[in-house]
Write a protein that holds these residues in place. Structure first.
Motif, PDB file in Angstrom:
ATOM      1  N   ALA A 173      -9.722 -14.661   3.519  1.00 27.41           N
ATOM      2  CA  ALA A 173      -8.285 -14.973   3.554  1.00 27.41           C
ATOM      3  C   ALA A 173      -7.920 -15.736   4.819  1.00 27.41           C
ATOM      4  CB  ALA A 173      -7.476 -13.681   3.459  1.00 27.41           C
ATOM      5  N   GLY A 174      -8.523 -15.344   5.951  1.00 26.57           N
ATOM      6  CA  GLY A 174      -8.238 -16.033   7.204  1.00 26.57           C
ATOM      7  C   GLY A 174      -8.668 -17.484   7.169  1.00 26.57           C
ATOM      8  N   LEU A 175      -9.843 -17.753   6.622  1.00 28.72           N
ATOM      9  CA  LEU A 175     -10.308 -19.133   6.519  1.00 28.72           C
ATOM     10  C   LEU A 175      -9.419 -19.955   5.597  1.00 28.72           C
ATOM     11  CD1 LEU A 175     -14.177 -18.545   6.294  1.00 28.72           C
ATOM     12  CD2 LEU A 175     -12.875 -19.401   8.257  1.00 28.72           C
ATOM     13  N   THR A 176      -8.929 -19.330   4.534  1.00 25.70           N
ATOM     14  CA  THR A 176      -8.029 -20.041   3.623  1.00 25.70           C
ATOM     15  C   THR A 176      -6.721 -20.393   4.310  1.00 25.70           C
ATOM     16  OG1 THR A 176      -8.979 -18.879   1.715  1.00 25.70           O
ATOM     17  CG2 THR A 176      -6.815 -19.905   1.416  1.00 25.70           C
ATOM     18  N   VAL A 177      -6.177 -19.451   5.080  1.00 22.89           N
ATOM     19  CA  VAL A 177      -4.924 -19.711   5.799  1.00 22.89           C
ATOM     20  C   VAL A 177      -5.107 -20.831   6.816  1.00 22.89           C
ATOM     21  CG1 VAL A 177      -3.270 -18.729   7.430  1.00 22.89           C
ATOM     22  CG2 VAL A 177      -3.994 -17.402   5.452  1.00 22.89           C
ATOM     23  N   VAL A 178      -6.206 -20.790   7.554  1.00 21.07           N
ATOM     24  CA  VAL A 178      -6.464 -21.833   8.551  1.00 21.07           C
ATOM     25  C   VAL A 178      -6.562 -23.196   7.878  1.00 21.07           C
ATOM     26  CG1 VAL A 178      -8.149 -22.718  10.205  1.00 21.07           C
ATOM     27  CG2 VAL A 178      -7.549 -20.291  10.215  1.00 21.07           C
TER      28      VAL A 178
END
Length: 242
Positions: A173-178
């Motif tokens: 999820a963090g990589l997607t947000v970034v």
């Protein structure tokens, strides 16, 4: 804590469930196949499910789902005119015309990107042989990415498989947000540059130089009978500046 799930994790039916989930996600992007694959990748650190079998299943489901999405695009691709999928389809069509094969590979990792690029590929009649090769490559890359995230979480929290699952999901999820933030920032930056370039390209109107209005008495000499000296200076001072 995983004892109730062990019969399913060790069962061949698990791979059928994964195959169906990844396939449906190809044309129905509300299916949380990414979360399922990341979670199972984390649990594979315990020995079940089998890592190789899971990878093959995910790739097979990805190829099957892309094929169905392509067929949907051939028949009904032009009907997606509203909603998030329509916006994603427009972006995918621009990307396909600009980047070609790279758009299909990159679109697999974007929200709604997989469905948008595969549906659009069918709508624009991309050659099926080329499409198959690209979807195999994209599915393999996506399988390695999602299973790798889960496996990283499982290895990090080897003593707590559920913590490993949570870690893998948060990392994904963090990589997607970034990525989403970076894409939006670049979009805003490019839009500002286009607006600035468009503004510079607009020709500026020429400003005509109008002569200063002259008073009817300006041509008369100071000593003319019609002009009183004090009135003359008052008129000259009240005249518009050039």
């Amino acid at each position: 804590m995983l004892d109730p799930l062990m019969p399913l994790l060790c069962s061949p039916w698990l791979y059928l469930i994964v195959f169906v989930a990844v396939t449906i996600d190809g044309f129905l992007p509300v299916m949380p196949s990414e979360a399922v694959v990341i979670g199972l990748g984390a649990l594979s650190a315990t020995g079940s499910p089998d890592l190789v079998a899971l990878g093959v299943t995910v790739v097979a489901g990805g190829v099957a789902g892309d094929r169905l999405s392509y067929l949907i695009g051939r028949r009904t691709g032009g009907r997606f005119r509203t909603g998030k999928l329509a916006a994603a389809r427009e972006s995918a069509e621009r990307a396909l015309h600009r980047y070609g094969a790279v758009a299909i590979l990159v679109g697999r990792f974007l929200p709604y990107g997989r469905t948008a690029t595969t549906v659009t590929s069918g709508a624009v009649a991309m050659p099926l042989g080329r499409f198959r090769v690209l979807t195999v490559l994209a599915s393999t890359a996506w399988a390695a990415y999602t299973i790798g995230l889960g496996r990283l979480g499982g290895e990090t929290f080897a003593g707590s498989p559920l913590m490993g699952v949570g870690f893998g999901l948060l990392l994904g999820a963090g990589l997607t947000v970034v990525h989403t933030v970076v894409v939006r920032w670049r979009s805003v930056r490019d839009r500002r540059r286009e607006n600035a370039a468009r503004a510079e390209a607009v020709p500026q109107p020429d400003v005509e130089q109008h002569p200063r209005p002259r008073h009817r008495l300006d041509h008369l000499p100071t000593g003319h009978p019609e002009v009183v000296p004090c009135q003359y200076f008052a008129i000259r001072q009240s005249a518009p500046l050039p």
